[in-house]
Design a protein around this motif. Structure first.
Motif, mmCIF file in Angstrom:
data_model
loop_
_atom_site.group_PDB
_atom_site.id
_atom_site.type_symbol
_atom_site.label_atom_id
_atom_site.label_comp_id
_atom_site.label_asym_id
_atom_site.label_seq_id
_atom_site.Cartn_x
_atom_site.Cartn_y
_atom_site.Cartn_z
ATOM 1 N N ASP A 164 0.844 -1.190 0.000
ATOM 2 C CA ASP A 164 0.000 0.000 0.000
ATOM 3 C C ASP A 164 0.883 1.244 0.000
ATOM 4 O O ASP A 164 0.569 2.251 -0.630
ATOM 5 C CB ASP A 164 -0.916 -0.026 1.218
ATOM 6 C CG ASP A 164 -1.894 1.132 1.219
ATOM 7 O OD1 ASP A 164 -2.569 1.327 0.199
ATOM 8 O OD2 ASP A 164 -1.981 1.846 2.233
ATOM 9 N N SER A 180 0.075 0.359 -4.561
ATOM 10 C CA SER A 180 -1.295 0.777 -4.842
ATOM 11 C C SER A 180 -1.359 2.285 -5.039
ATOM 12 O O SER A 180 -0.443 3.021 -4.660
ATOM 13 C CB SER A 180 -2.232 0.348 -3.712
ATOM 14 O OG SER A 180 -1.887 1.009 -2.511
ATOM 15 N N GLU A 190 -7.935 4.741 -9.428
ATOM 16 C CA GLU A 190 -7.490 3.980 -8.265
ATOM 17 C C GLU A 190 -6.975 2.602 -8.662
ATOM 18 O O GLU A 190 -7.554 1.918 -9.493
ATOM 19 C CB GLU A 190 -8.626 3.813 -7.265
ATOM 20 C CG GLU A 190 -8.233 3.039 -6.021
ATOM 21 C CD GLU A 190 -9.374 2.844 -5.053
ATOM 22 O OE1 GLU A 190 -9.108 2.542 -3.867
ATOM 23 O OE2 GLU A 190 -10.550 2.986 -5.476
ATOM 24 N N THR A 192 -5.930 -0.784 -6.566
ATOM 25 C CA THR A 192 -5.954 -1.362 -5.231
ATOM 26 C C THR A 192 -4.938 -2.492 -5.093
ATOM 27 O O THR A 192 -4.399 -2.996 -6.080
ATOM 28 C CB THR A 192 -7.349 -1.921 -4.914
ATOM 29 O OG1 THR A 192 -7.611 -3.043 -5.782
ATOM 30 C CG2 THR A 192 -8.427 -0.856 -5.123
ATOM 31 N N ILE A 193 -4.709 -2.890 -3.838
ATOM 32 C CA ILE A 193 -3.854 -4.046 -3.566
ATOM 33 C C ILE A 193 -4.416 -5.275 -4.272
ATOM 34 O O ILE A 193 -3.673 -6.097 -4.818
ATOM 35 C CB ILE A 193 -3.754 -4.302 -2.051
ATOM 36 C CG1 ILE A 193 -2.997 -3.168 -1.358
ATOM 37 C CG2 ILE A 193 -3.076 -5.637 -1.770
ATOM 38 C CD1 ILE A 193 -1.513 -3.134 -1.648
ATOM 39 N N GLU A 217 -8.438 -8.142 -0.619
ATOM 40 C CA GLU A 217 -7.296 -8.815 -1.233
ATOM 41 C C GLU A 217 -6.926 -10.107 -0.523
ATOM 42 O O GLU A 217 -6.227 -10.951 -1.089
ATOM 43 C CB GLU A 217 -6.086 -7.888 -1.290
ATOM 44 C CG GLU A 217 -5.493 -7.509 0.054
ATOM 45 C CD GLU A 217 -6.166 -6.325 0.699
ATOM 46 O OE1 GLU A 217 -5.732 -5.932 1.789
ATOM 47 O OE2 GLU A 217 -7.138 -5.797 0.109
#
Length: 338
Positions: A164, A180, A190, A192-193, A217
């Motif tokens: 992150d 991320s 965006e 994301t993980i 995740e």
């Protein structure tokens, strides 16, 4: 980093690991694991906000009434979080976790965070491609331990690191680092993980290292562990090894996966091999306090978690458990404790 007023000297002090500004009147910092109040102040709320804007502006981020909270990474790798006084009653808050010297396994041994026996065992587990989860509370040393465990990965392997906020410092030559990304000011873009984790499976990884699982995740990580990606490493916030397993079940349920809690426990038991729990003790030292093998499910459908090492507060170090020699999965992989 220049021009940051009262916190400039703290930013330049290599012994300071974290800086916490709480409105104009309070500046706190962490050194040697202990938090202290600095003998400095900002002029007023406007001064704090000016410094906050100065910190995030070069990063292409903005902090204002429309975006009063910002989490970002500075060019040197340090993490910064800003919360404006419009949503924080204490005034604008700035939290900076500095990206300084990373401890090695040798450092952990010197500091007493690990014993030689437990370190040798953990090295064998990583090299033996066990799936390892590091658990612990905030500021307990999870990332530090994960970084040390990653150092045991053979240099010939390709590692995909997903975070992150980039904190891990792997010394391997073949490392792909993914980070991320929050949405932009228009609310788009965006990453994301979970997006990165799914994509990493197409990148031919020998190892997948996820800095922390805290959301949906976790489902994709467990699926990866259960589909041939052995030797994966990650961390989770939890108060103990058993709590870490409960946390994974909760995260799976919150992910909206349409499967029962019973099946979730089966997936976790099939995916994970080892949980290493770290804690910050009352004296501010960090210690590995529990190493446990997940040997599947018990007869009642609960987790069969077997302690291999446990912290002895009297001796101040890890001790081998009485059941340490009974590790079923470890024996199957030739990693029996002698």
């Amino acid at each position: 980093m220049l021009g940051y007023g009262p916190i400039q000297s703290l930013l330049e002090d290599p012994a300071v690991t974290e800086i916490m500004v709480v409105g104009p009147a309070q500046v706190w910092y962490q050194r040697d694991g202990a938090i202290r109040q600095a003998d400095v102040q900002f002029r007023d709320e406007r001064h704090v906000r000016d410094v906050a804007e100065r910190v995030v502006a070069p990063l292409g981020r903005r902090v204002d009434e429309f975006s009063p909270m910002v989490d970002a990474r500075l060019p040197d790798g340090s993490r910064v979080n800003v919360v404006l006084g419009t949503v924080c009653l204490s005034g604008t808050c700035i939290t900076i976790r500095k990206f300084g010297y990373r401890l090695t396994v040798e450092d952990l041994l010197r500091l007493g965070a690990l014993t030689a026996e437990s370190a040798t065992f953990l090295e064998a587990c990583v090299r033996g491609r066990l799936n390892v989860l590091v658990s612990g509370g905030t500021d307990s040393g999870k990332t530090t331990l994960l970084n040390c465990l990653s150092s045991f990965i053979p240099a010939t392997e390709r590692i995909v690191v997903i975070e992150d906020s980039a904190e891990l410092r792997l010394q391997h030559s073949h490392v792909v680092r993914l980070e991320s990304r929050p949405p932009n000011v228009e609310g788009v873009g965006e990453i994301t993980i979970r997006d990165l984790l799914r994509n990493s499976l197409r990148m031919r990884p020998d190892r997948i290292v996820v800095g922390e699982v805290r959301g949906r995740e976790v489902f994709d990580l467990l699926q990866a562990m259960n589909s041939g990606h052995d030797g994966s490493l990650s961390t989770v916030h939890a108060n103990s090894a058993p709590d870490a397993l409960k946390r994974l079940v909760l995260l799976m349920l919150l992910a909206g996966v349409d499967i029962s809690a019973e099946v979730i426990r089966e997936q976790i038991a099939a995916a994970l091999d080892l949980i290493v729990h770290v804690a910050k003790l009352p004296d501010s030292s960090r210690r590995v306090v529990q190493v446990a093998e997940l040997a599947g499910l018990d007869g009642a459908g609960g987790f069969d978690l077997r302690e291999l090492f446990v912290y002895d507060p009297v001796a101040g170090c890890l001790r081998r458990s009485d059941v340490a020699s009974g590790g079923v999965l470890l024996k199957a992989r030739g990693l029996e404790l002698s």
